[in-house]
Design a protein around this motif. Structure first.
Motif, PDB file in Angstrom:
ATOM      1  N   TYR A  73       0.832  -1.206   0.000  1.00  0.00           N
ATOM      2  CA  TYR A  73       0.000   0.000   0.000  1.00  0.00           C
ATOM      3  C   TYR A  73       0.868   1.259   0.000  1.00  0.00           C
ATOM      4  N   GLN A  74       1.904   1.247   0.866  1.00  0.00           N
ATOM      5  CA  GLN A  74       2.786   2.422   0.941  1.00  0.00           C
ATOM      6  C   GLN A  74       3.510   2.635  -0.393  1.00  0.00           C
ATOM      7  N   GLU A  75       3.961   1.516  -0.998  1.00  0.00           N
ATOM      8  CA  GLU A  75       4.709   1.620  -2.254  1.00  0.00           C
ATOM      9  C   GLU A  75       3.819   2.092  -3.403  1.00  0.00           C
ATOM     10  N   ALA A  76       2.516   1.754  -3.320  1.00  0.00           N
ATOM     11  CA  ALA A  76       1.604   2.117  -4.412  1.00  0.00           C
ATOM     12  C   ALA A  76       1.331   3.619  -4.444  1.00  0.00           C
ATOM     13  N   ARG A  77       1.579   4.286  -3.322  1.00  0.00           N
ATOM     14  CA  ARG A  77       1.335   5.734  -3.272  1.00  0.00           C
ATOM     15  C   ARG A  77       2.576   6.414  -3.831  1.00  0.00           C
ATOM     16  N   SER A  78       2.426   7.102  -4.926  1.00  0.00           N
ATOM     17  CA  SER A  78       3.601   7.694  -5.571  1.00  0.00           C
ATOM     18  C   SER A  78       3.186   8.996  -6.244  1.00  0.00           C
ATOM     19  N   PRO A  79       4.175   9.764  -6.699  1.00  0.00           N
ATOM     20  CA  PRO A  79       3.838  11.024  -7.376  1.00  0.00           C
ATOM     21  C   PRO A  79       2.943  10.821  -8.604  1.00  0.00           C
ATOM     22  N   ALA A  80       2.821   9.581  -9.075  1.00  0.00           N
ATOM     23  CA  ALA A  80       1.930   9.323 -10.211  1.00  0.00           C
ATOM     24  C   ALA A  80       0.489   9.711  -9.853  1.00  0.00           C
ATOM     25  N   ASN A  81       0.119   9.550  -8.586  1.00  0.00           N
ATOM     26  CA  ASN A  81      -1.224   9.961  -8.158  1.00  0.00           C
ATOM     27  C   ASN A  81      -1.414  11.457  -8.344  1.00  0.00           C
ATOM     28  N   GLY A  82      -0.475  12.223  -7.852  1.00  0.00           N
ATOM     29  CA  GLY A  82      -0.561  13.678  -7.984  1.00  0.00           C
ATOM     30  C   GLY A  82      -0.551  14.107  -9.438  1.00  0.00           C
ATOM     31  N   ALA A  83       0.279  13.437 -10.231  1.00  0.00           N
ATOM     32  CA  ALA A  83       0.393  13.793 -11.649  1.00  0.00           C
ATOM     33  C   ALA A  83      -0.935  13.579 -12.375  1.00  0.00           C
ATOM     34  N   ARG A  84      -1.649  12.531 -11.988  1.00  0.00           N
ATOM     35  CA  ARG A  84      -2.967  12.283 -12.602  1.00  0.00           C
ATOM     36  C   ARG A  84      -3.941  13.398 -12.251  1.00  0.00           C
ATOM     37  N   LEU A  85      -3.904  13.830 -10.999  1.00  0.00           N
ATOM     38  CA  LEU A  85      -4.792  14.918 -10.564  1.00  0.00           C
ATOM     39  C   LEU A  85      -4.493  16.201 -11.342  1.00  0.00           C
ATOM     40  N   PRO A 107      -0.458  10.335   0.647  1.00  0.00           N
ATOM     41  CA  PRO A 107      -1.377   9.590  -0.240  1.00  0.00           C
ATOM     42  C   PRO A 107      -1.284  10.068  -1.692  1.00  0.00           C
ATOM     43  N   ILE A 108      -0.869  11.319  -1.883  1.00  0.00           N
ATOM     44  CA  ILE A 108      -0.838  11.907  -3.221  1.00  0.00           C
ATOM     45  C   ILE A 108       0.546  11.789  -3.852  1.00  0.00           C
ATOM     46  N   LEU A 109       1.603  11.913  -3.022  1.00  0.00           N
ATOM     47  CA  LEU A 109       2.964  11.957  -3.576  1.00  0.00           C
ATOM     48  C   LEU A 109       3.870  10.823  -3.090  1.00  0.00           C
ATOM     49  N   GLY A 110       3.365   9.946  -2.249  1.00  0.00           N
ATOM     50  CA  GLY A 110       4.217   8.871  -1.727  1.00  0.00           C
ATOM     51  C   GLY A 110       5.147   9.394  -0.644  1.00  0.00           C
ATOM     52  N   ARG A 111       6.310   8.778  -0.557  1.00  0.00           N
ATOM     53  CA  ARG A 111       7.261   9.185   0.491  1.00  0.00           C
ATOM     54  C   ARG A 111       8.008  10.450   0.084  1.00  0.00           C
ATOM     55  N   PRO A 112       8.276  11.341   1.048  1.00  0.00           N
ATOM     56  CA  PRO A 112       9.002  12.568   0.685  1.00  0.00           C
ATOM     57  C   PRO A 112      10.455  12.276   0.323  1.00  0.00           C
ATOM     58  N   PRO A 113      11.013  13.065  -0.589  1.00  0.00           N
ATOM     59  CA  PRO A 113      12.443  12.893  -0.901  1.00  0.00           C
ATOM     60  C   PRO A 113      13.291  13.319   0.301  1.00  0.00           C
ATOM     61  N   ASP A 114      14.514  12.806   0.380  1.00  0.00           N
ATOM     62  CA  ASP A 114      15.375  13.119   1.525  1.00  0.00           C
ATOM     63  C   ASP A 114      15.619  14.620   1.668  1.00  0.00           C
ATOM     64  N   TRP A 115      15.781  15.310   0.537  1.00  0.00           N
ATOM     65  CA  TRP A 115      16.057  16.749   0.644  1.00  0.00           C
ATOM     66  C   TRP A 115      14.910  17.499   1.300  1.00  0.00           C
ATOM     67  N   TYR A 116      13.671  17.013   1.107  1.00  0.00           N
ATOM     68  CA  TYR A 116      12.514  17.683   1.703  1.00  0.00           C
ATOM     69  C   TYR A 116      12.587  17.628   3.229  1.00  0.00           C
ATOM     70  N   LYS A 117      13.170  16.527   3.727  1.00  0.00           N
ATOM     71  CA  LYS A 117      13.262  16.339   5.179  1.00  0.00           C
ATOM     72  C   LYS A 117      14.513  16.996   5.761  1.00  0.00           C
TER      73      LYS A 117
END
Ligand code: FE
Length: 221
Positions: free
Chosen positions: A56-68, A127-137
């Motif tokens: 479930y966690q892996e399925a959440r990716s920036p592809a969701n946001g891109a579709r929106l 849920p929209i972009l998946g896990r944040p990139p390291d630089w974001y953190k």
């Protein structure tokens, strides 16, 4: 006889046919594995539960946001719904955003660019972009996004004119943001699927615009 401490690190194991480096697990990794084994042993969760959650966690990716975003670009009524009630618009697209408390979509314009940060930690619309990139953190981004957002954008390859306003939004546990980037010029004939390829994760965090519609980009993306 002394033993070279680096030798152990260079040892490899032969699992499933190819060599794997053998390395010592970190303290936190060991702790996580120990907790996992205890939860399994006590029957709190099953291996299937854990795998299902990983999937479930892996399925959440920036592809969701891109579709929106791509749909919002081609469908003005959808865009209006996305801005007015983002969670309902997500549900419409089969994206489960119910875990977010408040979810806000920020629309970029020729005159205004939005940039998202979590100055406190790493709050992110997972849920929209998946896990944040390291630089974001990173502490660096969290501090600089507030102090010098234009400088951050410049490092991501985007130079904004002085006449464009930059608005920085600080995420919290209660509120998550998604940037709706501008539709790049020259994309008039493109389908939603083609457009989605121009919508990068970073453009939805707001550190850059969406990718330009270069002649080659449609083939290679
Ligand atoms: Fe946070």
């Amino acid at each position: 006889m002394s033993v070279d401490p680096s030798a152990k690190q260079n040892e490899t194991t032969q699992e499933h046919g190819h060599p794997h480096p053998k390395h010592e697990l970190s303290y936190h990794a060991k702790r996580i594995y120990a907790i996992r084994e205890l939860l399994l042993e006590k029957g709190v969760v099953t291996r299937e539960d854990i795998q299902a959650q990983i999937d479930y966690q892996e399925a959440r990716s920036p592809a969701n946001g891109a579709r929106l975003v791509a749909r919002a670009w081609v469908d003005p009524k959808f865009k209006a719904r996305l801005l007015a009630d983002p969670k309902a618009a997500c549900a419409e697209m089969g994206i489960d955003a119910t875990s977010l408390n408040e979810f806000v979509v920020l629309e970029n314009s020729e005159k205004v660019r939005h940039m998202v940060v979590c100055t406190l930690c790493s709050c992110y619309p997972r849920p929209i972009l998946g896990r944040p990139p390291d630089w974001y953190k990173s502490f660096n981004y969290r501090a600089r996004a507030v102090n010098d957002p234009r400088g951050v954008m410049r490092e991501f390859g985007q130079e904004l004119g002085a006449d464009i306003e930059v608005r920085v939004h600080d995420s919290t546990a209660d509120i998550r943001y998604l940037v709706l980037p501008l539709r790049p010029p020259g994309t008039e004939g493109m389908s939603g699927e083609e457009l989605a390829k121009l919508v990068t994760r970073d453009s939805m965090i707001g550190v850059v615009d969406a990718l330009p519609a270069l002649p080659g980009s449609r083939k290679n993306a």
